[in-house]
Design a protein around this motif. Structure first.
Motif, PDB file in Angstrom:
ATOM      1  N   LEU A   1       5.473  21.445  -3.255  1.00  0.00           N
ATOM      2  CA  LEU A   1       6.226  20.060  -2.962  1.00  0.00           C
ATOM      3  C   LEU A   1       5.141  19.055  -2.218  1.00  0.00           C
ATOM      4  N   LEU A   2       4.854  18.074  -2.877  1.00  0.00           N
ATOM      5  CA  LEU A   2       4.010  16.885  -2.189  1.00  0.00           C
ATOM      6  C   LEU A   2       4.589  15.967  -1.320  1.00  0.00           C
ATOM      7  N   SER A   3       4.162  15.620  -0.185  1.00  0.00           N
ATOM      8  CA  SER A   3       4.741  14.719   0.708  1.00  0.00           C
ATOM      9  C   SER A   3       3.666  13.609   1.098  1.00  0.00           C
ATOM     10  N   LEU A   4       4.171  12.315   1.258  1.00  0.00           N
ATOM     11  CA  LEU A   4       3.082  11.230   1.882  1.00  0.00           C
ATOM     12  C   LEU A   4       3.491  11.207   3.292  1.00  0.00           C
ATOM     13  N   ILE A   5       2.706  11.306   4.326  1.00  0.00           N
ATOM     14  CA  ILE A   5       2.957  11.237   5.716  1.00  0.00           C
ATOM     15  C   ILE A   5       1.927  10.120   6.313  1.00  0.00           C
ATOM     16  N   ALA A   6       2.602   9.302   7.159  1.00  0.00           N
ATOM     17  CA  ALA A   6       1.881   7.915   7.726  1.00  0.00           C
ATOM     18  C   ALA A   6       1.001   8.747   8.877  1.00  0.00           C
ATOM     19  N   CYS A   7       0.011   8.076   8.966  1.00  0.00           N
ATOM     20  CA  CYS A   7      -1.033   8.584  10.197  1.00  0.00           C
ATOM     21  C   CYS A   7      -1.234   7.489  11.193  1.00  0.00           C
ATOM     22  N   LEU A   8      -1.408   6.372  10.949  1.00  0.00           N
ATOM     23  CA  LEU A   8      -1.779   5.194  11.892  1.00  0.00           C
ATOM     24  C   LEU A   8      -0.630   4.486  12.511  1.00  0.00           C
TER      25      LEU A   8
ATOM     26  N   ASP B   1       8.981  12.491   0.450  1.00  0.00           N
ATOM     27  CA  ASP B   1       9.181  13.365  -0.539  1.00  0.00           C
ATOM     28  C   ASP B   1       8.651  13.085  -1.688  1.00  0.00           C
ATOM     29  N   MET B   2       7.633  13.312  -2.485  1.00  0.00           N
ATOM     30  CA  MET B   2       7.178  13.026  -3.825  1.00  0.00           C
ATOM     31  C   MET B   2       7.358  13.941  -4.841  1.00  0.00           C
ATOM     32  N   GLY B   3       7.959  15.191  -4.613  1.00  0.00           N
ATOM     33  CA  GLY B   3       8.316  15.843  -5.719  1.00  0.00           C
ATOM     34  C   GLY B   3       7.325  16.987  -5.939  1.00  0.00           C
ATOM     35  N   ILE B   4       7.377  17.484  -6.914  1.00  0.00           N
ATOM     36  CA  ILE B   4       6.597  18.624  -7.498  1.00  0.00           C
ATOM     37  C   ILE B   4       5.033  18.320  -7.490  1.00  0.00           C
TER      38      ILE B   4
ATOM     39  N   LEU C   1       0.900  -1.187  -0.010  1.00  0.00           N
ATOM     40  CA  LEU C   1      -0.049   0.312   0.181  1.00  0.00           C
ATOM     41  C   LEU C   1       0.903   1.336   0.008  1.00  0.00           C
ATOM     42  N   TRP C   2       1.956   1.129   0.790  1.00  0.00           N
ATOM     43  CA  TRP C   2       2.643   2.407   0.918  1.00  0.00           C
ATOM     44  C   TRP C   2       3.455   2.791  -0.384  1.00  0.00           C
ATOM     45  N   ASN C   3       3.824   1.879  -1.070  1.00  0.00           N
ATOM     46  CA  ASN C   3       4.413   2.042  -2.673  1.00  0.00           C
ATOM     47  C   ASN C   3       3.347   2.431  -3.424  1.00  0.00           C
ATOM     48  N   GLU C   4       2.086   2.209  -3.300  1.00  0.00           N
ATOM     49  CA  GLU C   4       1.039   2.232  -4.274  1.00  0.00           C
ATOM     50  C   GLU C   4       0.644   3.901  -3.905  1.00  0.00           C
ATOM     51  N   TYR C   5       0.787   4.318  -2.768  1.00  0.00           N
ATOM     52  CA  TYR C   5       0.231   5.387  -2.249  1.00  0.00           C
ATOM     53  C   TYR C   5       1.260   6.580  -3.065  1.00  0.00           C
ATOM     54  N   GLN C   6       2.600   6.198  -3.175  1.00  0.00           N
ATOM     55  CA  GLN C   6       3.761   7.161  -3.865  1.00  0.00           C
ATOM     56  C   GLN C   6       3.501   7.277  -5.060  1.00  0.00           C
ATOM     57  N   SER C   7       2.661   6.400  -5.935  1.00  0.00           N
ATOM     58  CA  SER C   7       2.439   6.626  -7.365  1.00  0.00           C
ATOM     59  C   SER C   7       1.004   7.480  -7.486  1.00  0.00           C
ATOM     60  N   THR C   8       0.407   7.915  -6.558  1.00  0.00           N
ATOM     61  CA  THR C   8      -0.949   8.608  -6.734  1.00  0.00           C
ATOM     62  C   THR C   8      -0.849   9.599  -7.614  1.00  0.00           C
ATOM     63  N   HIS C   9      -1.842   9.977  -8.347  1.00  0.00           N
ATOM     64  CA  HIS C   9      -2.173  11.283  -9.050  1.00  0.00           C
ATOM     65  C   HIS C   9      -3.588  11.673  -8.591  1.00  0.00           C
ATOM     66  N   PHE C  10      -3.501  13.024  -8.850  1.00  0.00           N
ATOM     67  CA  PHE C  10      -4.831  13.755  -8.235  1.00  0.00           C
ATOM     68  C   PHE C  10      -5.515  14.454  -9.195  1.00  0.00           C
TER      69      PHE C  10
END
Length: 147
Positions: free
Chosen positions: A110-117, A125-128, A8-17
């Protein structure tokens, strides 16, 4: 369970919006969803109910917010989400309240992914952010995905 979290963590890092309009990067904002808490796949109606609860909570902040869709690059998985102009600590707490493994945070573009649970992962750091942004004229149907 750890392998599931790592996947899941790896999948989260490929997310687009997906947005229907551009969003200002002048102020930091969080991206939070209520869909599929703790990575469990819920029905579209269950996710819609959680999304309404999250929107109600977001309105209590009295801050600007916008709807968006977080999606796999190929759109095989999509989740209704919200961009909210709140600080990082509030965003993490909101993610925890809605049982999300992680939230996204955008600061100075800059986009970041941050753990919650209860997963122990460093902030990524996921870049621009604009490189992950897709403007759409209308929302795709997210209730029928098989992801």
């Amino acid at each position: 369970m750890e392998n599931v979290i790592d996947t899941l963590w790896n999948e989260y890092q490929s997310t687009h919006f997906l947005f229907t309009q551009r969003l200002s990067h002048d102020f930091p904002f969080a991206i939070v969803t209520a869909h599929n808490p703790r990575g469990s796949r819920l029905s579209p109606s269950q996710n819609r109910l959680l999304d309404r609860q999250l929107q109600s909570k977001i309105q209590q902040y009295n801050r600007p917010y916008r709807a968006l869709i977080g999606a796999a690059p190929d759109l095989s998985h999509m989740e209704k989400s919200w961009a909210i102009f709140i600080d990082k600590e509030q965003a993490i707490e909101l993610g925890r309240e809605f049982n999300q493994h992680a939230i996204y945070y955008v600061n100075q573009g800059l986009l970041s992914l941050i753990a919650c649970l209860d997963i122990i992962k460093p902030e990524v750091d996921m870049g621009i952010f604009n490189h992950r942004l897709r403007l759409v004229s209308e929302w795709p149907e997210i209730g029928s995905y098989t992801g």
